[in-house]
Design an enzyme around this catalytic site. Structure first.
Site, PDB file in Angstrom:
ATOM      1  N   THR A1063      36.933 -26.248 -48.000  1.00 45.17           N
ATOM      2  CA  THR A1063      36.476 -26.813 -49.276  1.00 45.17           C
ATOM      3  C   THR A1063      37.636 -27.331 -50.117  1.00 45.17           C
ATOM      4  O   THR A1063      37.453 -28.220 -50.954  1.00 45.17           O
ATOM      5  CB  THR A1063      35.693 -25.762 -50.082  1.00 45.17           C
ATOM      6  OG1 THR A1063      36.521 -24.610 -50.278  1.00 45.17           O
ATOM      7  CG2 THR A1063      34.422 -25.354 -49.371  1.00 45.17           C
ATOM      8  N   CYS A1064      38.822 -26.768 -49.912  1.00 44.85           N
ATOM      9  CA  CYS A1064      39.955 -27.237 -50.714  1.00 44.85           C
ATOM     10  C   CYS A1064      40.286 -28.686 -50.392  1.00 44.85           C
ATOM     11  O   CYS A1064      40.847 -29.403 -51.218  1.00 44.85           O
ATOM     12  CB  CYS A1064      41.167 -26.342 -50.507  1.00 44.85           C
ATOM     13  SG  CYS A1064      41.686 -26.193 -48.795  1.00 44.85           S
ATOM     14  N   PHE A1065      39.946 -29.132 -49.148  1.00 50.07           N
ATOM     15  CA  PHE A1065      40.210 -30.525 -48.774  1.00 50.07           C
ATOM     16  C   PHE A1065      38.919 -31.323 -48.631  1.00 50.07           C
ATOM     17  O   PHE A1065      38.944 -32.454 -48.162  1.00 50.07           O
ATOM     18  CB  PHE A1065      40.988 -30.577 -47.457  1.00 50.07           C
ATOM     19  CG  PHE A1065      42.362 -29.981 -47.555  1.00 50.07           C
ATOM     20  CD1 PHE A1065      43.366 -30.652 -48.244  1.00 50.07           C
ATOM     21  CD2 PHE A1065      42.647 -28.747 -46.979  1.00 50.07           C
ATOM     22  CE1 PHE A1065      44.639 -30.098 -48.329  1.00 50.07           C
ATOM     23  CE2 PHE A1065      43.908 -28.200 -47.074  1.00 50.07           C
ATOM     24  CZ  PHE A1065      44.912 -28.864 -47.760  1.00 50.07           C
TER      25      PHE A1065
END
Length: 1096
Positions: A1063-1065
């Site tokens: 989710t961070c990317f």
């Protein structure tokens, strides 16, 4: 020898010369001493003469006073009645040496003797007034009685009627004045003496004229004010009757001459609440006043502007209000006179208010004084009137009471509206709003704002309305110079002036004006009929004309806006949307379209930029009413889609104006941002953020790189480490680039370089943890489970610093355009926007967003028909706090104050305010402080509460798969024509429900909602990567893995593996499945099992 003789001769000559000078000097001194001695002797003689004269006078005065005392002593002993001549002579002696302080008791006895003589039966020689018939004594008697009566006035001016002994003396002196200024009680004129009455009446008029010249009315004013301007009036019925009768006599005797009406108005009718006291204590005097048609005479006198200004300037503001209150009270008792003299009465009231308004100040200063009705006032304030101010206010309330409103607005209220049984339909926004007025049937309940009016108005707020109104569509055509329009304009000017002058009872005035259900709709219909084309064009023309007629027309519009805004503010949603009190929803659509156009024209045509005084007040009135309707529509829609937009305002034009730093474009965003489409406002917001970043040097350029703040976070203590390392950062650093390095449970740095993706993960994790209700920093509302600060969050150490940190994190997310799935309660979003500071904000309206059940219970109290005291409620709130019952007082001492029918509205508003503000005031303030340290308040004022939620959490519209597909980046051999990718888009479009598509988006990006401006603005961009191994074995793309993915070459069948995400990317890691059914099954399982903590 000859020389020696010469010297001797010279010496002799010198000695002789010296002796002569000495002799002359001595003679001069002796002469001066004789002169001084003569002066002393002359002074001694003069002093002795003065002393002998003084002693002689003292002896004579003592003898005379002794004689007077013996005279009155004999009188007290009960001997036979003294003749009038004896009294006359003893009175002459007393007046000859009279000193007020020394002879007060003797003067009292003289007055009693005179009055006693007047009570004798058939004894002409005893009657004191009989001396007036003596040719020799007439003039002397008249002079004597004038002197005696004036001394009575001087004593009355000094006496304090609240003291028992003084009140008796007041009665004595008033009796003297009453007896000798009118012949009604003179027994000498009975029978044969009746022929003398005209001459005696003339003599009484002469005496009264003398008293008037010396200041009779100011004396009565002092007496009446001292006796009535008190918590409990201390004038008896007899005393008040006598004083008022005396005041009225000169006016009647002069046949209501202007010269006597003026001092009567200035000194008598300006006594605080005089008419109220007369009506209570001696109503007969009011009947006399009415029998002489005095109100009409007052109106005819004061309608002249010069005379009215003269009276006002003589009184100053405080006492002008007292006069106005008494006139209004008289008017309420004489409706027939008001109907006939409406124009004059309205004119004089307006002039009085305008005079007071000149001295009403906006704020405290060294030159202002506080007045309980006028507010800060730049004239001196008579604080002695404060005791009567509640009575004066009650008198002023007649101005906005139903009887006077019915009389003043009779022309409007008498109009019969056309009957139409068909239901009204909302008019399209494009229609000319000034030519359309759908009308409603009124019914239901009207609720008053807290502490905003008298009990009568509050009680009325819960009575069912019986007035019925039908559908009307006015189309203009009424001439603005007609007598009817001028009359209505003058009345509206009066009420608008009262609103801007009587600042401390403004809410009472507005509540009174909204009492009649059909007044505001009919006034709106009247406005729409003005001019050849209807309202809007006419009022826009008035803005450019500085004529008196234009000012009056605009005052009518201001009054309508102020009253309507007040009405809608105090009505709850049931009364607005279901019962539709006063206005139908279709009418609100029409009115809001008119207001929207009017405000836009005022801003875009440059009128607001230079607006001052009345024009500025007009804009504030119209804009305030518009925004109340807009915010009500944002909370619960009544207007059609795109109703608030201005189709003639192109966003490109607005952008150009903003780039040129044009004031009107800035004012559009400041006052009516809703006329700009929401998407364009979001673009403006992002542009403002970008410009600030460039200004602060936070953007990468060819010549410089921004400063980077590095923080190290342990995954097991993410919240604690984030709080400790970020809370002390400067505002500039918080807005800048922050790089995060995670440390795992073994204390080893995790692999990977943060290029915004790791910080996004960190931010999302922090926000997810702090907003978890289990942490008790935030709670969820009942029903829709929306977040707001927990009232019991104070159990955390440094809880206010935590809230400030949360505000900064939330601000940072908005600043960077990172959408976070955090649904806030509507009332909390309003506080974040600062709406709760508005004077028109109502806590009750927002209460359903906190607790709908609690709201229903409170509104049931408002609608309770019985005695609310039977429910046993108090002005307090009992709450279960961690197992203990805690009592919160809504006001000081509230737990001992019962809730009654009179204060139940206050109770409802206090309770709503406590639940949504007081309980979480500190937490909210801390969070807002942190949020505003990143996001400027003026940036988010462009948005409503629902729009702010969308700015934080993304768009609540369905996911646009075509937009997502267009802005997706592929890795690991995947491409847009890859069969797995084709299957994926087909599954999302055809097999997944909207909820499942939202779960899919949340699975990849951690937020179930798309970005506001579309997926082109998702940072980092949405990505899909082909993977061959599990996440813990994944080392990134290699040439072999990419080729195998591109040509669909598999090492082994990945059927047992699930899709995963970073989710961070915003990255979806998708195995290279061989069958579409497997992909659908695995993807559905993955998104349902890995949605994480759900907030909504």
């Amino acid at each position: 020898m000859g020389a020696v003789k010469g010297v001797q001769l010279a010496d002799m000559f010198t000695v002789s010369q010296t002796s002569r000078a000495w002799f002359i000097d001595r003679a001069r001194q002796a002469r001066e001493e004789r002169l001084v001695q003569k002066e002393r002797e002359r002074a001694v003689v003069a002093i002795q003469a003065h002393v002998r004269s003084f002693l002689c006078r003292r002896r004579l005065q003592r003898d005379i006073r002794k004689e007077i005392d013996e005279f009155f002593k004999a009188d007290d002993a009960g001997s036979s009645r003294r003749s009038a001549l004896c009294i006359f002579k003893i009175a002459r002696k007393l007046l000859f040496l009279f000193r007020i302080k020394e002879d007060d008791e003797r003067f009292q006895k003289l007055c009693r003797s005179i009055l006693s003589s007047m009570e004798a039966e058939s004894e002409a020689k005893v009657w004191y007034v009989s001396l007036a018939l003596s040719k020799d004594l007439t003039l002397l008697w008249i002079k004597q009685i004038k002197d005696i009566l004036w001394y009575c006035c001087e004593f009355l001016e000094q006496l304090k009627p609240e003291i028992l002994q003084a009140s008796r003396l007041v009665t004595l002196y008033l009796t003297m004045l009453v007896t000798f200024t009118d012949t009604a009680t003179w027994k000498i004129l009975r029978g044969k003496g009746e022929s003398l009455r005209p001459a005696m009446n003339h003599m009484c008029a002469n005496i009264m004229g003398h008293l008037n010249q010396r200041g009779f009315y100011p004396v009565l004013q002092v007496l009446l004010t001292r006796g009535l301007a008190r918590p409990r009036p201390c004038l008896s019925k007899g005393t008040l009757t006598a004083a008022f009768s005396l005041a009225l006599r000169p006016v009647i005797a002069a046949q209501f001459s202007d010269n006597l009406i003026r001092p009567f108005l200035i000194h008598i009718m300006s006594v605080p609440a005089l008419v109220t006291h007369l009506g209570t204590v001696t109503p007969e005097r009011l009947t006399v006043l009415e029998s002489h048609d005095m109100l009409r005479k007052f109106i005819l006198f004061l309608r002249d502007k010069d005379r009215c200004r003269d009276v006002c300037e003589s009184l100053e503001g405080c006492h002008t209000l007292c006069l106005m209150g008494n006139l209004l009270h008289l008017g309420s008792r004489s409706p027939r006179v008001l109907e006939e003299e409406t124009d004059g009465f309205v004119s004089l009231l307006t002039q009085m208010l305008c005079y007071c308004q000149k001295y009403v100040a906006q704020k405290k200063s060294n030159l202002t004084h506080w007045h309980p009705v006028l507010g800060w006032f730049s004239q001196s304030v008579d604080y002695g009137l404060n005791e009567s101010m509640h009575l004066i206010t009650k008198q002023l309330q007649f101005l906005w009471g139903v009887p006077l409103i019915r009389i003043f607005f009779s022309d409007i209220l008498s109009k019969k509206l056309l009957e139409n049984q068909e239901p009204a339909h909302a008019q399209p926004a494009a229609a000319a709003p000034q030519n359309v007025l759908p009308v409603k049937k009124t019914s239901g309940l009207k609720a008053a704002a807290p502490l905003c009016g008298p009990h009568g108005l509050l009680k009325r707020a819960f009575q069912k309305s019986a007035s019925v109104r039908n559908i009307l569509r006015p189309v203009g055509g009424r001439r603005v110079d007609s007598a009817e329009v001028q009359k209505v304009c003058n009345i509206c000017v009066l009420y608008q002036t009262s609103l801007t002058t009587l600042t401390q009872i403004r809410l009472q005035i507005l509540t009174g004006l909204t009492y009649l259900d059909d007044l505001l709709p009919k006034l709106w219909a009247f406005i729409c009929e003005l001019g050849p084309h209807g309202g809007l064009r006419l009022f826009l023309e008035c803005l450019n004309n500085d004529t008196e007629e234009s000012k009056q027309l605009l005052a009518m519009l201001m009054l309508f806006c102020d009253c309507s805004r007040h009405l809608i503010t105090i009505l709850d949603d049931i009364e607005v949307y279901e019962e539709q009190i006063s206005f139908k929803l279709e009418e609100l659509v029409t009115i809001s379209s008119f207001l929207n156009s009017f405000v836009f024209k005022m801003i875009w045509d440059g009128i607001v930029e230079t607006a001052k005084g009345e024009t500025r007040e007009l804009f504030q009135s119209v804009h305030g009413w518009l925004m109340v309707l807009y915010e009500r529509d944002c909370r619960r829609r009544f207007a059609p889609e795109d109703h608030w937009l201005r189709k003639d305002l192109k966003p490109s034009v607005l952008y150009q104006e903003l780039d040129k730093d044009r004031k009107r474009a800035q004012l559009i965003l400041q006052y009516i941002p809703h006329v700009v489409p929401h998407k364009n406002r979001v673009l403006l917001f992002r542009n403002m953020v970008t410009k600030e970043k460039e200004k602060l040097g936070l953007v990468e350029t060819s010549s410089a790189s921004p400063h980077v703040t590095h923080i190290t976070i342990r995954r097991s203590r993410m919240l604690e480490d984030g709080y400790e390392q970020l809370r002390q950062l400067s505002q500039h650093a918080m807005k800048g680039v922050i790089r995060v390095k995670f440390v795992n449970d073994l204390g080893v740095d995790e692999a990977g370089i943060d290029q915004d993706g790791v910080f996004k993960e960190f931010l999302e994790e922090i926000i997810k943890r702090v907003f978890d209700p289990a942490l008790n920093l935030f709670k969820t509302t009942s029903g829709d489970e929306r977040l707001y600060p927990s009232p019991t969050s104070y159990i955390h150490e440094n809880y206010l610093q935590l809230f400030e940190f949360v505000g900064k994190m939330l601000g940072k997310a908005v600043y960077e355009g990172i959408v976070v799935d955090v649904p806030f309660a509507s009332f909390f979003l309003s506080q974040l926007l600062g709406h709760h500071h508005s004077v028109f904000y109502s806590s009750v309206d927002e209460l359903p967003s906190l607790d709908s059940e609690f709201y229903k219970n409170l509104t049931s109290i408002k609608r309770y028909d019985g005695d609310i005291a039977d429910l046993g409620l108090t002005l307090s709130y009992d709450e279960d706090v961690m197992g203990q019952l805690v009592c919160h007082e809504l006001i000081p001492g509230g737990k001992t104050i019962p809730v009654t029918n009179e204060n139940k509205i206050s109770y409802i508003h206090l309770m709503a305010h406590f639940r949504m503000h007081t309980q979480i005031k500190n937490q909210t303030a801390a969070l807002i402080s942190g949020f505003r340290s990143i996001i400027r308040p003026e940036w988010i004022r462009m948005f409503s509460a629902p729009e702010l939620q969308r700015l934080i959490s993304g768009d609540n519209a369905e996911i646009d798969l075509e937009d997502l597909k267009k802005h997706t980046v592929y890795y690991g051999g995947f491409h847009g024509s890859h069969r797995v990718i084709i299957w994926l888009w087909d599954i999302l479009a055809s097999d997944f429900t909207p909820d499942e598509r939202a779960m899919f988006l949340k699975f990849v990006t951690s937020c179930s909602r798309p970005p506001l401006l579309g997926f082109a603005y998702l940072k980092p961009p949405f990505s899909i990567r082909c993977v061959e191994v599990s996440d813990d074995q994944d080392t990134g793309d290699t040439l072999g893995s990419v080729l195998r993915g591109f040509f669909t070459i598999r090492k082994r069948e990945p059927g047992g593996r699930l899709p995963t995400s970073s989710t961070c990317f915003n990255l979806l890691k998708l195995p290279n499945y061989s069958k579409k059914g497997v992909l659908r099954e695995k993807l559905r399982y993955a998104i349902s099992m890995n949605t994480g903590f759900e907030l909504s």
